[in-house]
Scaffold this motif. Sequence first.
Motif, PDB file in Angstrom:
ATOM      1  N   GLU A 153      53.706  38.671  48.377  1.00 59.32           N
ATOM      2  CA  GLU A 153      55.150  38.588  48.508  1.00 59.32           C
ATOM      3  C   GLU A 153      55.832  38.831  47.169  1.00 59.32           C
ATOM      4  O   GLU A 153      56.801  39.573  47.059  1.00 59.32           O
ATOM      5  N   SER A 154      55.319  38.207  46.129  1.00 60.74           N
ATOM      6  CA  SER A 154      55.914  38.356  44.807  1.00 60.74           C
ATOM      7  C   SER A 154      55.715  39.755  44.252  1.00 60.74           C
ATOM      8  O   SER A 154      56.438  40.195  43.362  1.00 60.74           O
ATOM      9  N   GLN A 155      54.691  40.480  44.775  1.00 56.34           N
ATOM     10  CA  GLN A 155      54.391  41.819  44.273  1.00 56.34           C
ATOM     11  C   GLN A 155      55.125  42.905  45.043  1.00 56.34           C
ATOM     12  O   GLN A 155      55.074  44.073  44.672  1.00 56.34           O
ATOM     13  N   ALA A 156      55.817  42.537  46.144  1.00 53.68           N
ATOM     14  CA  ALA A 156      56.459  43.551  46.988  1.00 53.68           C
ATOM     15  C   ALA A 156      57.467  44.382  46.207  1.00 53.68           C
ATOM     16  O   ALA A 156      57.525  45.609  46.337  1.00 53.68           O
ATOM     17  N   SER A 157      58.262  43.721  45.388  1.00 56.19           N
ATOM     18  CA  SER A 157      59.263  44.425  44.592  1.00 56.19           C
ATOM     19  C   SER A 157      58.600  45.387  43.605  1.00 56.19           C
ATOM     20  O   SER A 157      59.046  46.523  43.427  1.00 56.19           O
ATOM     21  N   LYS A 158      57.508  44.933  42.983  1.00 52.88           N
ATOM     22  CA  LYS A 158      56.791  45.788  42.031  1.00 52.88           C
ATOM     23  C   LYS A 158      56.225  47.013  42.737  1.00 52.88           C
ATOM     24  O   LYS A 158      56.260  48.128  42.197  1.00 52.88           O
ATOM     25  N   ALA A 159      55.696  46.817  43.960  1.00 54.88           N
ATOM     26  CA  ALA A 159      55.117  47.941  44.710  1.00 54.88           C
ATOM     27  C   ALA A 159      56.174  48.999  45.008  1.00 54.88           C
ATOM     28  O   ALA A 159      55.931  50.199  44.851  1.00 54.88           O
ATOM     29  N   LYS A 160      57.357  48.565  45.428  1.00 54.20           N
ATOM     30  CA  LYS A 160      58.423  49.529  45.734  1.00 54.20           C
ATOM     31  C   LYS A 160      58.781  50.349  44.504  1.00 54.20           C
ATOM     32  O   LYS A 160      58.982  51.562  44.576  1.00 54.20           O
ATOM     33  N   THR A 161      58.858  49.669  43.362  1.00 54.50           N
ATOM     34  CA  THR A 161      59.181  50.367  42.120  1.00 54.50           C
ATOM     35  C   THR A 161      58.095  51.360  41.742  1.00 54.50           C
ATOM     36  O   THR A 161      58.378  52.492  41.328  1.00 54.50           O
ATOM     37  N   LEU A 162      56.844  50.946  41.898  1.00 51.41           N
ATOM     38  CA  LEU A 162      55.733  51.829  41.541  1.00 51.41           C
ATOM     39  C   LEU A 162      55.747  53.107  42.372  1.00 51.41           C
ATOM     40  O   LEU A 162      55.559  54.203  41.837  1.00 51.41           O
ATOM     41  N   TYR A 163      55.947  52.982  43.672  1.00 55.58           N
ATOM     42  CA  TYR A 163      55.968  54.172  44.519  1.00 55.58           C
ATOM     43  C   TYR A 163      57.043  55.146  44.071  1.00 55.58           C
ATOM     44  O   TYR A 163      56.863  56.368  44.134  1.00 55.58           O
TER      45      TYR A 163
END
Length: 293
Positions: free
Chosen positions: A226-236
């Motif tokens: 859950e805490s990594q969801a924002s990071k994943a969106k940015t990475l993509y």
Amino acid sequence: LVRNVCNGVNCAVLAYGQTSSGKTFTMGIGKEQLHALRQGDEQAVEGLVVPFALRELLRNVEEARGKRTFKLLVSFVEVYMEKFYDLLDGRKVVSAMTGYDREVMLVGAKLRPVERMEDVIRLLQIGSDTRITKGTAQNDQSSRSHAVLTIHVQSSAAEELHSSAAAMAAPPLAAKLHLVDLAGSESVGRAGAVGLTAREGNSINKSLMTLREIIQLQLTSPLQCESQASKAKTLYRNSKLTTLLRDALGGNSSTFFVACVSPADANTVTTVSTLEFATTARRIRTKPAVNIG
């Protein structure tokens, strides 16, 4: 893999490795391999990814005749210097858009219908002739872009079954098969790259680094997801490559990486890095879903 895509599951094969490690050959879309395909030289392309996948796909379509009707559409794009170019339309610049269902679509890219192997070979030849390559100190035919061949596979119950109970149990399906020849990572210094060639190398390395980071993120424990969801969106969004391949990398796909390495002693460090990436990628277990509609 091909059976999965015919059954409505997204699939992808990506060739990964440093420059001059044989990725384009392994995928079977180099000029020599395409010439062999046109000449009907099956032995020259035996076991190579794209020719094998296409033959199996067309064989599965033929075997399903009378039960399901298939429609195959092909797109062929390259990601060059953080822009999308349609290789089947004179390198026209196209853009990516995410639909309401989070599916990534290329706006403006041509989808060409195909029915036979010859149709696909002709399109591959057009795209291969248009793709940017350049000689460097490490590779005299270095691909300066990532090439993404996508087969859109749509199917529905055959007409003779439309009024039967069998048709009710066989909904329309739609899936994509991505066949990706990644540009190779390279040392700008060892490649002797300057000017535009150096900028191309830096762009390739940046996109591959983003890809590695996303693969590493897939191993994040559930407690952290859950805490990594924002990071994943940015990475993509950090790379056009990962934007385009979001469905292949995000879990809703059967995805395979082919790790290509060089036997040269001078490339030992990069070879170890490639094998470490492969080790990480093979630990990921995706949960692809059947795409209805």
